[in-house]
Motif scaffolding. Structure first.
Motif, PDB file in Angstrom:
ATOM      1  N   ALA A 125      -0.700   1.068   9.692  1.00 22.09           N
ATOM      2  CA  ALA A 125      -1.873   0.637   8.956  1.00 22.09           C
ATOM      3  C   ALA A 125      -3.036   0.227   9.833  1.00 22.09           C
ATOM      4  CB  ALA A 125      -1.498  -0.529   8.055  1.00 22.09           C
ATOM      5  N   GLN A 163      -3.649   1.230   2.760  1.00 23.21           N
ATOM      6  CA  GLN A 163      -4.619   1.793   3.683  1.00 23.21           C
ATOM      7  C   GLN A 163      -5.467   2.802   2.935  1.00 23.21           C
ATOM      8  OE1 GLN A 163      -2.857   3.654   7.076  1.00 23.21           O
ATOM      9  NE2 GLN A 163      -4.779   3.853   8.195  1.00 23.21           N
ATOM     10  N   ASN A 216      -7.514  -1.488   6.007  1.00 20.86           N
ATOM     11  CA  ASN A 216      -6.057  -1.532   6.003  1.00 20.86           C
ATOM     12  C   ASN A 216      -5.614  -2.980   5.939  1.00 20.86           C
ATOM     13  OD1 ASN A 216      -5.063  -2.565   8.833  1.00 20.86           O
ATOM     14  ND2 ASN A 216      -6.756  -1.146   9.265  1.00 20.86           N
TER      15      ASN A 216
END
Length: 794
Positions: free
Chosen positions: A15, A676, A693
């Motif tokens: 992420a 994300q 994210n």
């Protein structure tokens, strides 16, 4: 690199924001030439991003997922260019026998051998001191002129109406052939005129033009009207071409074309004419006007200035795509007032060069004169006068280096490089590569370094690597110089040896503190397209980042690692990578029971560690948008690849088990889940891109490692990142990692980026770790078809 997992941060690496290109692109992205990558293809790069943390922490685990009528007087079935030492195969068999006997007797270098049977062609063998010019009319007659290199006279050795002669020479650069729809020989003026789809084959390539006039007295061929010169993958176009065929020299006026770097060293070398008899009409190939096809990006050249070793360790630890120098610019285009060439050099005047397929270019280099010299079969050197780089057609900056190197070997293209390393080299430094040996797939190079900041300002960055840093400073001090020795040997398509030894100072009294080394022998097992990798590796003073414990140095390690390829888990979108290793390691510890009670000079211990690790991860897409077309005003306005909007859930599971020779063991199981995404296409001027994210990571472990560099320390970690377009090509953002048990930031990066299609500049600063960097990106594009002149607009 020592293959290790060090904390739960590995599991939530999927992420992280990639601020170099766009949120979901991992460093580089390859797409098919006939279509821009689909959203699914782009999304798969997330899997690659995930695996990078595992890849570098457990030894590079990865989720890498003319028409025959134009074939000249040398008819296809008898086109033959070989050395006189070789046996020549022709049809019919009796002809083969006569030619073979001629070579065996070694008496035919200056003879004309006639072997007529069943309308077979006549074979002529010429010597190295003769340049032969053949002019042919398609379906008509042929003239042949022989020129002595050391004489001003020439001989008309053939004047007939039948295409029945083949020329064989042991110096293939000595044959020049002109083929056209019409031709005439003005014997009183000694001039040959050729018109209509004219093709000239000679030592420096194949040229096509509307008309060509050859003056036999001055030995000059002049081509006019949409002139195109091709040699291998290199293509030049111009308005007028003059060729001195005996001297093998020429000029092209108002030249423009493309340079394909991977084959440049082969294409500019005289002598290889294997390409000059194509199976399709060459005039059609090199003169056809085609609209440029969809442009694809296949990577970038990244020049990094900063605390690169610390930054790389940090990026590796957090799974951020690595920002490191590469040399992947393969295709360039250029324009010049004039290009001159001979058997060795190509010189251009008032030249402009760019990597941008569109006009006006975002980035170009201009020079009053540039010369490309073929040094060896694997290397070409380019020197430029008054070179400068022009950004966005407005900002012109001088280039402080004027020498470039193009090579099929691994090497940087610039005459020298500038870098910054605050940890080992005292800050700013300059360096230059020299190849000592470059043959048979073995390259040995040295790179001397001058440590500018350590020499001039030794107290600006304290040298923590030696006991007496006050001894640094001075232009002649050995500590102001460094040296890198590299060996790259490819033994086969499966096995290679890569060795790097770095002395961060030549003050040999501190040799053990200055030496860093990495020697790796890699062998691929199984399917070469997706192999297992078996590696034996030795490292000295490798620097790693271990979350809340900060940067750690592994003094020495030696061992072996086996790494699996990516193993897809059905059609779930998830993949598995696993690894096993055994290594003998010397590194720091804080365990008094292992250090003992006696006198000691450091806190290092030596143990053998066995490790097994695996990673399963994937993503679930909640929404996917469409990218814009890859045009200069839409999808490729500010990025080298079109941005695909998306929102996805990312998750992963990482398991690591370590056993140490003193009886200690450490095991960990870490799970992560995150959200994300990115919105917008980064095409409009304001707020057309937002990347984000958020990831939470939870780990379970018994933290019993005797070492500090691989001890599990961060149990609960939250990662948050944001990247926002501000105006035009400017984006800004941050990425932070927080230990939720201590409420302290492990690492926080602040990032500002100026992103264009052809280049980008990224500034990164981390106040928590006090490191920073500047990254220059030069995009690598592939395209085909005609491009627009530099001063026009696509």
């Amino acid at each position: 690199m020592i293959p290790i997992f060090t904390s739960s941060l590995i599991a939530f690496s999927p992420a992280n924001v990639d601020f170099q290109e766009e949120l979901m692109v991992v460093d580089t992205i390859s797409v098919q030439e006939d279509a821009i990558a689909t959203t699914e293809d782009r999304v798969n790069s997330l899997d690659n991003n995930r695996s990078e943390a595992l890849e570098y922490n457990i030894d590079h685990l990865s989720f890498q997922n003319l028409d025959s009528t134009e074939s000249s007087s040398l008819s296809p079935e008898n086109q033959l260019l070989v050395g006189v030492e070789e046996i020549i195969t022709l049809s019919p068999p009796t002809q083969e026998k006569e030619i073979t006997n001629c070579f065996a007797e070694q008496g035919c270098e200056n003879q004309i051998i006639t072997a007529q049977k069943n309308d077979a062609p006549e074979i002529q063998i010429i010597d190295n001191n003769t340049v032969t010019l053949i002019t042919s009319q398609r379906g008509g007659g042929q003239y042949q002129f022989d020129f002595e290199k050391n004489s001003s006279s020439f001989e008309v050795s053939q004047d007939n109406q039948e295409e029945n002669r083949t020329i064989i020479s042991d110096d293939l650069a000595n044959v020049v052939e002109i083929v056209a729809d019409e031709q005439e020989f003005l014997d009183q003026d000694n001039v040959v005129n050729a018109r209509g789809n004219v093709v000239i084959r000679f030592a420096n390539g194949v040229l096509a033009a509307d008309q060509v006039s050859v003056n036999l007295n001055t030995r000059v061929a002049v081509a006019q009207g949409d002139v195109s010169l091709a040699r291998g993958e290199q293509l030049l176009r111009g308005d007028r071409f003059e060729y001195f065929f005996v001297q093998n020299e020429g000029t092209i006026e108002n030249a423009r074309g493309t340079i394909f770097q991977p084959t440049l060293d082969e294409d500019v070398s005289v002598g290889d004419r294997s390409f000059i008899f194509p199976q399709q009409p060459f005039s059609g190939q090199i003169r056809s006007s085609q609209t440029i096809v969809p442009v694809t990006s296949s990577g970038s050249l990244n020049l990094l200035l900063g605390s690169d070793e610390d930054l790389q360790a940090l990026q590796t630890r957090f799974g951020i795509p690595l920002t490191e120098e590469d040399d992947t610019i393969t295709r360039l285009r250029f324009e010049a007032d004039r290009v001159e060439f001979d058997g060795r050099d190509w010189t251009a005047f008032n030249i402009r060069v760019t990597n941008d397929p569109f006009s006006p270019p975002d980035l170009e280099v201009r020079a009053s004169q540039a010369t490309l010299t073929n040094i060896s079969p694997f290397r070409d050197d380019l020197s430029a006068d008054n070179a400068r780089v022009v950004l966005d057609q407005t900002l012109s900056l001088p280039l402080f280096f004027s020498q470039f190197t193009f090579s099929s070997r691994r090497r940087r293209p610039f005459f020298f490089s500038v870098g910054f390393d605050g940890e080992d080299l005292g800050g700013l430094f300059i360096e230059r590569d020299f190849n000592l040996y470059d043959e048979n797939d073995i390259v040995l190079s040295i790179t001397p370094q001058f440590l500018v900041q350590r020499a001039l300002f030794p107290d600006s960055i304290r040298d923590e690597n030696i006991p007496n840093p006050e001894d640094n400073g001075g232009l002649t001090n050995p500590s102001s110089f460094g040296l890198v020795v590299k060996l790259d040997a490819n033994f086969s398509e499966r096995t290679e040896l890569i060795s790097t030894t770095h002395l961060t100072g030549l003050d040999l009294d501190n040799f053990n503190d200055r030496l860093r080394a990495n020697i790796r022998l890699n062998h691929k097992l199984g399917d070469l397209a997706n192999p297992y990798l078996l590696s034996g590796e030795f490292t000295s003073r490798e620097r790693l980042f271990n979350g809340s414990l900060g940067f750690q140095t592994v003094e020495r390690s030696i061992g072996a690692v086996i790494t699996s390829p990516n193993i897809p888990l059905g059609n779930s979108g998830y993949g598995l990578v696993y690894q096993g290793s055994i290594q003998n390691i010397t590194a720091d510890t804080d365990r008094i029971d292992l250090l003992g009670s006696g006198d000691r000079t450091d806190d290092q211990i030596n143990l053998t560690r066995a490790q097994a690790a695996g990673l399963i991860n994937g993503n679930i897409f909640l929404w996917r948008g469409d990218p814009l077309p890859p045009t200069p005003n839409e999808g490729l306005r500010y990025t080298p690849v079109p941005v695909t909007p998306f929102v996805a859930v990312t998750n992963g599971l990482t398991a690591i088990g370590n056993y140490y020779s003193n009886g200690d063991a450490q095991g960990s199981l870490t799970a992560s889940v995150g959200l994300q995404g990115q919105f917008g296409n980064f095409s409009r001027r304001t707020f057309d891109y937002t990347g984000f994210n958020v990831t939470y990571s939870q780990g379970l472990a018994n933290s019993n490692s005797p070492f500090l560099f691989d001890r599990f320390t961060d149990t609960r970690v939250l990662s948050v990142g944001l990247n926002q377009q501000i105006y035009g090509p400017v984006r800004a953002g941050f990425q932070t990692f927080v230990n939720l048990d201590t409420d302290e930031a492990i690492s926080t990066d602040y990032i500002v980026e100026y992103s264009r299609r052809a280049y980008g500049i990224l500034l990164r600063y981390n106040p928590v770790l006090e490191i920073g960097s500047v990254n220059f990106r030069i995009s690598n594009f592939n395209w085909s078809g005609d491009t627009t002149p530099f001063d026009e607009r696509d």
